[in-house]
Design an enzyme around this catalytic site. Structure first.
Site, PDB file in Angstrom:
ATOM      1  N   GLY A 105       9.597   5.261  -9.738  1.00 28.36           N
ATOM      2  CA  GLY A 105       8.680   5.817 -10.654  1.00 28.36           C
ATOM      3  C   GLY A 105       7.959   4.004 -11.428  1.00 28.36           C
TER       4      GLY A 105
ATOM      5  N   PRO B  94      11.580   1.572  -4.731  1.00 26.30           N
ATOM      6  CA  PRO B  94      10.782   0.988  -5.144  1.00 26.30           C
ATOM      7  C   PRO B  94       9.108   1.529  -4.076  1.00 26.30           C
ATOM      8  CG  PRO B  94      11.614  -0.636  -5.570  1.00 26.30           C
ATOM      9  CD  PRO B  94      12.170   0.349  -4.873  1.00 26.30           C
ATOM     10  N   GLY B  95       8.290   1.750  -4.566  1.00 28.76           N
ATOM     11  CA  GLY B  95       6.841   1.719  -3.368  1.00 28.76           C
ATOM     12  C   GLY B  95       5.615   0.635  -4.264  1.00 28.76           C
TER      13      GLY B  95
ATOM     14  N   ARG C 262      -7.690   7.695  -3.441  1.00 25.42           N
ATOM     15  CA  ARG C 262      -6.494   7.484  -4.526  1.00 25.42           C
ATOM     16  C   ARG C 262      -7.899   6.858  -5.923  1.00 25.42           C
ATOM     17  NH1 ARG C 262      -4.216   4.621  -7.071  1.00 25.42           N
ATOM     18  NH2 ARG C 262      -2.568   5.311  -7.767  1.00 25.42           N
TER      19      ARG C 262
ATOM     20  N   TYR D  41      -6.826  11.204  -6.860  1.00 23.42           N
ATOM     21  CA  TYR D  41      -5.396  11.311  -8.855  1.00 23.42           C
ATOM     22  C   TYR D  41      -7.068  10.639  -9.584  1.00 23.42           C
ATOM     23  CZ  TYR D  41      -1.824  10.948  -5.509  1.00 23.42           C
ATOM     24  OH  TYR D  41      -1.087  10.814  -4.291  1.00 23.42           O
TER      25      TYR D  41
ATOM     26  N   CYS E 188     -20.121  11.365   3.617  1.00 21.63           N
ATOM     27  CA  CYS E 188     -20.856  13.539   3.566  1.00 21.63           C
ATOM     28  C   CYS E 188     -20.403  14.356   2.243  1.00 21.63           C
ATOM     29  CB  CYS E 188     -21.841  13.852   4.629  1.00 21.63           C
ATOM     30  SG  CYS E 188     -23.205  12.406   5.144  1.00 21.63           S
ATOM     31  N   GLU E 189     -20.103  13.540   1.150  1.00 20.87           N
ATOM     32  CA  GLU E 189     -19.510  14.676   0.148  1.00 20.87           C
ATOM     33  C   GLU E 189     -19.064  13.250  -0.765  1.00 20.87           C
ATOM     34  OE1 GLU E 189     -15.173  17.561  -0.039  1.00 20.87           O
ATOM     35  OE2 GLU E 189     -15.446  16.218   1.620  1.00 20.87           O
TER      36      GLU E 189
ATOM     37  N   TYR F 218      -0.141   3.977  -1.047  1.00 17.10           N
ATOM     38  CA  TYR F 218      -0.747   4.921  -0.844  1.00 17.10           C
ATOM     39  C   TYR F 218      -2.207   5.035  -0.588  1.00 17.10           C
ATOM     40  CZ  TYR F 218       3.204   6.050  -3.396  1.00 17.10           C
ATOM     41  OH  TYR F 218       5.333   5.812  -3.622  1.00 17.10           O
TER      42      TYR F 218
END
Ligand SMILES: *Cc1c(COP(=O)(O)O)cnc(C)c1O
Length: 413
Positions: A218, A260-261, A298, A302, A328-329, A356
């Site tokens: 985190g 940790p990532g 992301r 998010y 197409c969005e 990510y």
């Protein structure tokens, strides 16, 4: 990395392309290790899901990291990348008992996050020690999507269920070798984190055969100017001394583990995409790149703010742009950002693209996933080829005669 290095990479490998700076990953790994240098046994287990390319996993192994995995497939990737089974911890949520047994058979460390599976696993395999994931019910960070320690979270075994947990351990005669928590994706307030740690220490006293306490992850990294990042050095100093104190109390030198990532790989990553079209509408100037949320989700998922630089014109006059993709969005990367003047054909660089980003990429709109390049000792190394049409159709079964038969019948009539 210099912008010219990045531009050269797009010339060599095409775009869009992900680039990872090995030096930055190493720097972050050492920074985190140094923050906890007073702890005798420190283990960093890189969270594979952030960026799971085999060569990145090999780099982590080379740095001395262990591996945190959340699926049996990640376990297998880790083994393939050269990790020893005991260097891998498997921390799934909501998977079947069978999958956990498969991981255990491969010899990796098992982390269990619910009482149902704990009881079943312990009854069948009392000789295999397991770690338990605790939910201390502490909110870390403000976004309820990424704070997993709160009361309604699906993650972990509630601290209020410790009596039940102890009964399972006693009845099955299983061994608990580790205590784990992973409260959320943003440690902003060190005091809150230390408070959650106290709950972990308190829980740990119930188990006499522990080898490690795992504080999850985190660690927050800055995305845009003015972002707060976790003060690793301060956290390291405070948690280390408390951990050492606890080990004395406990009567054993335990291992302090982290997973940790983002902290290790986020800032090491750059995503490079080319501007196809600059489109002036009545209210906005859009810059459309040869990518979309199929490659970097992301911002849409998010609301993440990835800084964007025009590396083809780094000293041009700054103007406002909305950077969008070719899906197409609606796939907006950024709204009304000041970026050095963009011309069609320019290469834009998205920062913080290590964690990510590629690992969440898809083939939506039947587009290929990008290539990945590692920047290592001043040279570029291709670590994943751009996909091709063959990749899109690889698992599809093109059942032609299903409809041909029908058409024939129709024509006989
Ligand atoms: C995702 C995850 C991590 C890594 O989180 P970051 O915020 O990227 O550091 C660590 N542990 C577990 C169990 C996870 O699911």
């Amino acid at each position: 990395m210099k912008y010219t290095d990045l531009l050269n990479i797009t010339k060599e490998y095409g775009n869009p392309v992900y680039v990872y700076d090995a030096e930055k990953i190493k720097f972050q790994f050492n920074r985190l290790s140094n923050a906890f240098k007073t702890v005798k046994n420190l283990k960093l287990n890189y969270a594979a899901k952030a960026l799971s390319n085999l060569t990145i996993l090999r780099l982590m192994n080379d740095l001395g990291s262990g591996l945190d995995t959340v699926s049996i497939q990640e376990v297998k990737l880790g083994l393939l990348a050269g990790f020893k089974p005991e260097e891998i911890i498997y921390t799934p949520n909501g998977v079947s008992l069978e999958e956990i047994e498969e991981a255990a058979a491969l010899g990796v460390r098992i982390n269990i996050d619910n009482l149902s599976v704990l009881e079943q696993f312990g009854s069948k395999h009392p000789d295999i020690p397991v770690c338990i994931r605790i939910n201390p019910h502490v909110m870390a960070g403000g976004n309820s999507n990424i704070s997993v320690g709160h009361i309604d979270s699906k993650f972990g075994i509630s601290i209020h269920q410790i009596p039940h947990l102890l009964r399972i351990v006693e009845l099955t005669q299983m061994t608990i070798n580790g205590i784990h928590m992973h409260t959320g994706s943003d440690i902003l307030d060190i005091e809150v984190f230390l408070y959650a740690s106290e709950i972990l220490f308190e829980t740990a006293k119930n188990f006499r055969e522990l080898d490690f306490i795992d504080f999850g992850s985190g660690f927050k990294v800055p995305y845009k100017e003015g972002d707060i990042e976790t003060n690793i050095e301060e956290l390291g100093e405070k948690l280390s001394s408390r951990f050492n104190e606890f080990c004395e109390e406990y009567g054993k030198e335990l291992t302090l583990a982290f997973e940790p990532g983002k902290f290790l790989v986020s800032e090491a990553g750059y995503f490079l995409a080319k501007v196809n079209v600059v489109k002036q509408t009545t209210s906005t100037v859009f810059a459309s790149v040869d990518s979309g949320f199929n490659h970097l989700i992301r911002p849409m998922l998010y609301g993440a703010n990835h800084q964007i630089f025009n590396i083809s014109n780094p000293v041009g006059k700054e103007r406002y742009y909305s950077v969008v993709g070719y899906i197409c969005e609606t796939d907006t990367f950024a709204n009304n950002r000041r970026i050095n003047e963009i011309s069609e054909g320019d290469v834009l660089c998205f920062k913080n693209a290590g964690a990510y980003c590629f690992s969440m990429a898809s083939n939506y709109n039947s587009r290929y996933r990008p290539a990945e390049v590692l920047w290592y000792e001043g040279k570029s190394v291709l670590i994943r080829e751009r996909e091709s049409f063959d990749d899109l159709i690889r698992n599809q079964i093109d059942v032609k005669d299903l409809f041909e038969a029908k058409n024939q019948k129709a024509s006989i009539k």
